[in-house]
Scaffold this active site. Structure first.
Site, short mmCIF file in Angstrom:
data_model
loop_
_atom_site.label_atom_id
_atom_site.label_comp_id
_atom_site.label_asym_id
_atom_site.label_seq_id
_atom_site.Cartn_x
_atom_site.Cartn_y
_atom_site.Cartn_z
N ASP A 1 3.89 -4.38 -1.10
CA ASP A 1 2.74 -3.97 -0.31
C ASP A 1 2.61 -4.88 0.92
OD1 ASP A 1 2.13 -2.18 -2.35
OD2 ASP A 1 0.79 -3.58 -3.35
N ASP B 1 -4.08 5.70 7.90
CA ASP B 1 -4.43 4.32 7.56
C ASP B 1 -5.44 3.73 8.53
OD1 ASP B 1 -4.26 2.19 5.81
OD2 ASP B 1 -2.81 1.15 7.05
N ASP C 1 -4.19 9.22 1.31
CA ASP C 1 -5.28 8.55 2.02
C ASP C 1 -5.89 9.35 3.18
OD1 ASP C 1 -4.86 6.49 0.31
OD2 ASP C 1 -4.13 5.07 1.77
#
Length: 369
Positions: A350, A160, A198
């Site tokens: 989220d 991230d 990701d």
């Protein structure tokens, strides 16, 4: 990440998804939080839905060229080998909520449309001493039921890009050891591995040397996982249709070993995001075509929250007006598309409907009704 990227925020245990974590939060990648594994002690929080990139949104930046046919063409339709039923882990935040709210008017909808559906189990904490046992608890339970578990290793260093889902192993050497332990828990039954959401699409925050090292570690991870269990199907991060152009993403995937049959069974898209299944199918096929490699490569798509498509404004954090998408299945009937999965559990925040990774009954009901 940018609005086009997928963002996962890991927190505590994963709801709809099972978390085999001991603690710690996954990065903001597009992943769901992890729920606790049965009898394994507190599980670490799993990443929340991967949002779009943190940089300006790249909407409309999809690679040019004709979209692939919606019907099978070069690739023959295939499904994951039998048993073609996905495993639903019994220990999750949504299951806990359902069990504790028998009188809540929202319960029947949340239970039947979310809690009773199979979802991925996240492993987002770096706990080398327990990772093998926690993975084995999930895979052995799936095998005992004749069902296929979906597991998500999420501990790559620098995940991230230092955002909300920051965390993971302290360095790549430690990560390699953690993956060895993860692989040791895969058993011998069929299992789907969604490898590090990701980690490839959102690697532009790394220097070129750091990126090359990460990709080498991911390629190694794929080889180790498949060598440990030949029936494991390992998928690499392709972001989603509104992130990197297909050719660009395929080039990154190739560097990470995703074209090699020794490491990979293909790619995954849309983790914790909202893009329509039809858009993801077309995008995944373009990526696979550009990636080349073995004809056996396929794609899996996260359909957990894409029933209404992505918000027009690119909002990624618990946006209103979204709906759950197609039910999880290993039989899609679409050429080159191996499965529709619920990688991010609907109802896990989220970060705007509650603490990232925690379950919001209000949001779950809104998605499912």
């Amino acid at each position: 990440m940018v609005a086009a990227a997928s963002v996962v925020v890991a927190v505590g245990t994963v709801t709809g998804m099972v978390s085999a974590l001991d603690g710690g939060r996954p990065s903001k990648a597009a992943k769901p939080p992890v729920t606790q594994s049965p009898g394994l002690g507190p599980l670490p929080g799993v990443p929340t839905p991967s949002r779009t990139p943190a940089t300006p949104s790249r909407s409309g930046s999809a690679s040019p060229g004709p979209a692939p046919e919606s019907s099978p063409s070069r690739r023959k339709p295939r499904t994951v080998a039998a048993p073609a039923r996905l495993y639903r882990h019994s220990d999750s935040q949504v299951r806990d909520w359902v069990d504790a709210h028998a009188g809540d008017a929202r319960r029947p909808v949340i239970e039947s449309r979310i809690a009773d559906r199979p979802a991925a189990v996240w492993f987002a904490d770096f706990t080398p001493s327990t990772i093998t046992a926690r993975v084995r608890a999930v895979t052995s339970a799936g095998s005992a039921q004749g069902r296929v578990p979906v597991v998500v290793p999420y501990a790559i260093p620098g995940r991230d890009c230092g955002g909300a889902s920051d965390g993971g192993a302290p360095d790549l050497a430690a990560y390699d050891g953690w993956i060895d332990g993860f692989a040791a828990g895969l058993g011998s039954g069929e299992v789907v591995v969604v490898l590090e959401p990701d980690s490839i699409a959102q690697s532009d925050c790394l220097g070129e040397g750091e990126r090359a090292d990460r990709f080498a570690s991911l390629a190694r991870a794929g080889r180790v996982l498949k060598a440990a269990n030949p029936r494991a199907r390992v998928y690499f991060d392709a972001g989603h249709s509104d992130w990197n152009p297909a050719a660009e993403q395929a080039a990154l995937l190739g560097r990470a070993g995703a074209a090699s049959a020794a490491s990979s069974d293909g790619v995954f898209t849309n983790v914790s995001n909202f893009h329509r299944t039809s858009d993801e199918i077309a995008y995944a096929r373009r990526v696979l075509s550009a990636l080349g490699g073995s004809a056996h490569l396929g794609a899996v798509i996260d359909t957990s929250r894409n029933g209404n498509g992505a918000p027009p404004d690119g909002e990624w954090c618990d946006p209103a007006g979204r709906r759950i998408g197609q039910a999880p299945t290993l039989s899609t009937g679409e050429a080159g598309i191996d499965a529709y999965l619920w990688v991010k559990l609907p109802g896990e925040s989220d970060g705007c409907r509650g603490t990232p990774g925690t379950f919001s009954a209000e949001y779950a009901y809104e998605l499912a009704r």
